[in-house]
Scaffold this motif. Structure first.
Motif, mmCIF file in Angstrom:
data_model
loop_
_atom_site.group_PDB
_atom_site.id
_atom_site.type_symbol
_atom_site.label_atom_id
_atom_site.label_comp_id
_atom_site.label_asym_id
_atom_site.label_seq_id
_atom_site.Cartn_x
_atom_site.Cartn_y
_atom_site.Cartn_z
ATOM 1 N N GLY A 1 -10.737 -0.267 -14.175
ATOM 2 C CA GLY A 1 -9.301 -0.521 -14.178
ATOM 3 C C GLY A 1 -8.566 0.124 -15.336
ATOM 4 N N LYS B 1 0.831 -1.212 0.000
ATOM 5 C CA LYS B 1 0.000 0.000 0.000
ATOM 6 C C LYS B 1 0.860 1.254 0.000
ATOM 7 N N MET C 1 1.861 1.872 -3.478
ATOM 8 C CA MET C 1 0.753 2.369 -4.292
ATOM 9 C C MET C 1 0.318 3.770 -3.876
ATOM 10 N N PRO D 1 -5.970 -5.564 -4.874
ATOM 11 C CA PRO D 1 -5.988 -5.449 -3.420
ATOM 12 C C PRO D 1 -6.457 -6.742 -2.767
ATOM 13 N N ARG E 1 -5.896 9.586 -17.536
ATOM 14 C CA ARG E 1 -7.064 9.074 -18.247
ATOM 15 C C ARG E 1 -8.236 8.962 -17.286
ATOM 16 N N LEU E 2 -9.160 9.925 -17.366
ATOM 17 C CA LEU E 2 -10.304 9.926 -16.468
ATOM 18 C C LEU E 2 -11.513 9.244 -17.101
ATOM 19 N N TRP F 1 1.329 5.346 -13.682
ATOM 20 C CA TRP F 1 0.396 4.416 -13.024
ATOM 21 C C TRP F 1 -0.269 3.487 -14.016
ATOM 22 N N TYR G 1 -2.848 -3.287 -9.799
ATOM 23 C CA TYR G 1 -2.872 -3.589 -8.366
ATOM 24 C C TYR G 1 -4.119 -4.406 -8.051
ATOM 25 N N ARG H 1 3.916 12.161 -7.308
ATOM 26 C CA ARG H 1 2.877 11.173 -7.556
ATOM 27 C C ARG H 1 2.310 11.260 -8.970
ATOM 28 N N ILE I 1 -1.156 4.486 -1.080
ATOM 29 C CA ILE I 1 -2.407 4.424 -0.320
ATOM 30 C C ILE I 1 -2.181 4.780 1.139
ATOM 31 N N ARG J 1 -5.550 -3.318 -17.564
ATOM 32 C CA ARG J 1 -4.604 -2.225 -17.822
ATOM 33 C C ARG J 1 -3.431 -2.692 -18.666
ATOM 34 N N LEU K 1 -8.706 3.294 -16.006
ATOM 35 C CA LEU K 1 -8.427 4.696 -15.700
ATOM 36 C C LEU K 1 -7.030 4.838 -15.104
ATOM 37 N N ALA K 2 -6.436 6.006 -15.301
ATOM 38 C CA ALA K 2 -5.130 6.292 -14.716
ATOM 39 C C ALA K 2 -4.997 7.798 -14.554
ATOM 40 N N ASN K 3 -3.802 8.223 -14.117
ATOM 41 C CA ASN K 3 -3.666 9.644 -13.800
ATOM 42 C C ASN K 3 -3.951 10.557 -14.978
#
Lengths: 304, 259
Positions: free
Chosen positions: B105, B49, B52, B85, B111-112, B78, B83, B73, B54, B158, B107-109
């Protein structure tokens, strides 16, 4: 005069036209944010924000009285918007820091908001009776300006709430995963809080602070009874929201009832009816046994 | 030289009263398959975590592909990281289909929104974990093992270069464990870096080339996978050493399954 004549008269009344327009806007947009809040298990957040908005109403009133504006409450809704946003962001920060559990933070806002509102309205030379319109809604007195304000707020809520749905879904479904995926979790959290605050402010005119959360949550609860997906839940809740708002408001044209209370009772009644009927409506899936056909991990029955 | 997939230096994480992790120096070069082992409470999940982003890092550094997960960050790639969990009971209040969960899954920093081919990619990931037929059902009605597989599909969609799995074998049946081992072997052959939190290697033993063992929040062992402790090994395993002094018929009870 027959029913349809009365209906035509209702639709011809400019006051009723404005009220119906706001009812549709609120009915469609409130469940959008409500879906996200229910998904996060923050269904009561709207209530907490609503109570803070009441303090904002009183602050707007106080500012209006101090500036000598007429009527005194011209700044009430802007005050509610500011206070609601501040309160929502505050809840989000408290929640993020994890120092106080979410429900305790909400309780603090509930009571602080109501008490602050009553105190401030007194300081502004009013009585708590002046707050009644905001506590229980006053859709029958909306102005053209109110309609434009509601339309603008609803456009923001719908534009962001639907446009960013994938990201907001990821956030509300699993916040830790959203962070690990690299999403700007903090900014999105604040965004949800601000949008919830705007939703409360715009819904306040229709059903009042005390029932504001009902418009956000109850249509979602109804939609959940039948929907299997997040998208279907949100879409169904939007339709239900618009229908109960318009129907409830129309009923009050025929009978002298409180519009906000009528709308909410209608929605809760619809939930109850559907919850009872659901076992009759849902058919068993074709194919029978829902269990996957996999091998057992233990050996059973071979010794016999 | 290429950046290592994971690098930590003097990593320390405090949660509550004391340090959960301290002095963690760990480098995982691209393409390695590493198991993170240790008892309950040794800090395995916390380390993952922290990587990641978190849980907050108290001191030291943690980098993913050369970018600091705390300080920079937004610069961490990403989208290259998947990941999975540790599965906990579903907390979401609104029903969501497996397809919707897996699509998140993508989505990334940067890509919203999930993009154009989201649907096909999500369905393909669900097919990989054997849940294609149930793509349009709510995950709320899924069994624990099926929910675990949805979480794995959400990371696989991803197409990650680095896949981090937290206890992926916990609570799933033998067939699913073997299926997961097969998926990971394929990814490994394609050059995917794997970091897997485990209690025991089990079905993944053939895959793991390096094991990092944590105890009390620091690294106890870093190297070839150590043999399992007595009583935690596989019931059918070969004893490499003799037990002459043991009475015949004495067997070590197997406490490993599911615990």
């Amino acid at each position: 005069m027959g029913f349809f004549d009365t209906l035509a008269a209702m639709l011809a009344s400019p006051l009723m036209q404005r009220a119906l327009m706001i009812a549709v806007l609120v009915g469609v947009s409130a469940p959008v944010m409500g879906t996200y809040l229910v998904q996060r298990r923050l269904a009561l957040l709207g209530d907490g924000i609503g109570h803070v908005a009441l303090t904002g109403v009183a602050m707007g009133w106080l500012a209006g009285a101090a500036a000598g504006l007429t009527p005194h409450d011209v700044l009430a809704v802007p005050g509610a918007v500011v206070a609601a946003i501040a309160g929502a962001v505050l809840i989000e920060i408290v929640r993020e820091q994890g120092k106080t559990s979410g429900d305790v933070a909400l309780a603090l806002l509930f009571y602080g908001g109501i008490a602050g509102g009553v105190l401030l309205i007194g300081a502004a030379g009013g009585t708590s009776a002046n707050l009644t319109g905001y506590l229980f809604g006053s859709i029958s007195t909306v102005t053209v300006l109110d309609v434009w304000l509601s339309a603008g707020l609803a456009a923001v809520i719908l534009g962001i709430g639907l446009g960013l749905r994938p990201a907001l879904f990821a956030l509300c479904h699993d916040e830790e995963f959203a962070r690990a995926a690299g999403l700007p979790v903090r900014a999105l959290n604040i965004l949800v809080a601000v949008l919830a605050a705007l939703t409360v402010s715009v819904s306040m005119r229709v059903v009042g602070v005390l029932l504001v959360s009902a418009l956000m949550i109850v249509p979602v609860a109804i939609a959940q009874l039948t929907a299997r997906s997040f998208g279907a839940t949100m879409g169904t809740a939007m339709v239900i929201g618009a229908v109960v708002c318009v129907t409830g408001l129309s009923v009050t044209y025929f009978h002298p009832l409180s519009p906000g209370a009528t709308i909410v009772v209608l929605a809760v009644g619809l939930y109850a009816v559907l919850a009872v009927l659901r076992p009759l409506l849902s058919r068993p899936k074709p194919g029978g046994d829902p269990h996957p056909d996999t091998e057992d991990d233990v050996r059973v029955g071979e010794a016999a | 030289m290429a950046q290592p997939a994971i690098r930590t230096q003097g990593l320390r994480v405090d949660l509550g009263a004391g340090p959960i992790l301290h002095g963690i120096d760990l480098t995982v070069p691209g393409g390695e398959a590493v198991a993170l082992l240790g008892a309950n409470g040794s800090g395995k999940s916390t380390l993952v975590k922290a990587l990641m982003g978190i849980v907050p890092i108290a001191s030291g550094r943690a980098e993913i592909y050369g970018a600091d997960v705390a300080a920079s960050r937004r610069l961490v790639p990403w989208s290259r990281v998947g990941y999975v969990p540790q599965r906990v009971g579903s907390t979401a209040g609104v029903p969501a289909t497996a397809l919707e969960v897996v699509a998140s899954g993508l989505l990334a920093n940067r890509r919203l929104r999930p993009g154009r081919a989201a649907r096909q990619r999500s369905l393909a990931a669900l097919e990989q974990v054997g849940l294609l037929e149930r793509a349009r059902e709510s995950v709320q009605v899924f069994s624990g093992g099926q929910q675990q597989r949805v979480l794995i599909a959400r990371a696989l969609v991803r197409r990650p270069d680095l896949l981090i799995l937290d206890e992926p074998l916990a609570g799933i049946d033998k067939a699913s464990k073997e299926a997961l081992a097969g998926i990971l072997a394929t990814l490994r052959a394609q050059g995917t870096t794997l970091l897997v939190v485990l209690h025991e290697l089990g079905e993944l033993a053939g895959l793991i080339e390096r094991a990092v063992v944590l105890r009390h929040g620091s690294v106890l062992h870093d190297g070839p996978p150590p043999p399992a402790a007595p009583g935690h090994d596989h019931p059918g395993h070969d004893h490499l050493h003799a037990h002459e002094d043991r009475p015949p018929g004495h067997t070590v009870p197997d406490l490993s399954s599911e615990w």
